[in-house]
Design an enzyme around this catalytic site. Sequence first.
Site, PDB file in Angstrom:
ATOM      1  NE  ARG A 206      -3.525   9.865   3.273  1.00 40.42           N
ATOM      2  CZ  ARG A 206      -4.641   9.147   3.328  1.00 40.42           C
ATOM      3  NH1 ARG A 206      -5.807   9.749   3.482  1.00 40.42           N
ATOM      4  NH2 ARG A 206      -4.603   7.845   3.206  1.00 40.42           N
ATOM      5  CG  ASP A 244       1.627   0.869  -4.362  1.00 42.70           C
ATOM      6  OD1 ASP A 244       1.306   1.238  -3.214  1.00 42.70           O
ATOM      7  OD2 ASP A 244       1.203  -0.189  -4.881  1.00 42.70           O
ATOM      8  CB  ALA A 271       8.346  -0.187  -0.491  1.00 40.52           C
ATOM      9  CG  ASP A 291       0.204   4.696   5.079  1.00 38.74           C
ATOM     10  OD1 ASP A 291      -0.011   3.978   6.080  1.00 38.74           O
ATOM     11  OD2 ASP A 291      -0.704   5.199   4.392  1.00 38.74           O
ATOM     12  CB  CYS A 331      -2.986   0.013   9.218  1.00 41.10           C
ATOM     13  SG  CYS A 331      -2.522  -1.030   7.817  1.00 41.10           S
TER      14      CYS A 331
END
Length: 388
Positions: A206, A244, A271, A291, A331
């Site tokens: 970030r 979101d 999204a 992300d 991730c």
Amino acid sequence: MAKAHLNPGREKRVLRGHPWVFRSDIERVEGSFTPGDVVDVLSARGRFLGRAMYNPASQIALRMFTLHDEPVDEAFIRSRVERALSYRRRFADLRSCRLIFSESDGLPALIADSFGSVIVIQSLALGIERWKNVIVDALCDALHPDGVWERSDVKVRELEGMEQTQGLMRGTVADKVEMQENGIRFLVDVKQGQKTGYFLDQKENRAAIAPFVRGCRVLDCFTHTGAFALHAAHFGASEVTGVDISDLACRQAAENAALNGLQVSFEEANAFDLLRSKYDAHEQYDTIILDPPAFTKTRAAVPAALRGYKEINLRAMKMVKNEGYLITCSCSHHVLPEMFAGMLVDAAADAKVCLRQIEARTQGRDHPILAASPETQYLKCHILQILR
């Protein structure tokens, strides 16, 4: 102490420093034990390889504590906690930091995160559960937090033969805890938020976006509680929209923006759908941030996950202005770095753009990676320039 003898050839991974031994790699266990006990680990020829916690009910039956002939006792556990803190004191704010990152810190299956004056822990294996209170005491002795909250409310504990649990372990913990990251204030819901309440692993990433959002129109997809979006506004973006699917996450993100006096708009939306609709409406942005949460938790689902990643990245590439920026993350630890990079190349070909890689980053230094254990590296974060 019981002794676990490995099948022939299975000692190689241990000798190279990998911290896991699978149940199928064990030939036999001699001596009496209770699941979760520390046992000696031996090769098929009887060579001492180290000591590990043993749970025959788990697929990861042995989790290595040490490769040396040394007692695994309270002093040993405390020394591992201090080693973890000593490492982080060199570079980290210990009030906004992952304090213990499981195997990477020699404390298998144990997570400890620090948010302001509160520590949140997560215990994920039967063997480390026995040392949980010793670890918490060591952290409290070193850092003197106001409180410690446990978030061991995860399904993987059931695979270890344990119940899910959460609750107060020490002191007092408010429903929302304030912390600072890169000079920005955040309210963290350590009791009900995802994982331990906030994703610390992106902290350095970030900070790295600053040059690529200044003066820009920015879209942050999968914003969760607004971390990337607030950083973009803090670093001087001209306009920031965070997206979101969770109404609660958007409300928490807006609360965090107000806490800092930052102007950010938040939209509750899927999204995938929003990217499609904005593309159809010919919207363009200087910078788009992706992300998402993990798209797969199993190796078998990797092809589907890559299709999902490609869809959102393809849409984003088409919507970024010429010479603009795409900051895109994954991730999913089953999606290896080379897989993620290959997907981006494929998406760029379909979008008919050229990607200029500025940085290929990973998780922050407070989430250290064991060179012998690819599983400890899970986060991919690419900063790319879009050229037409």
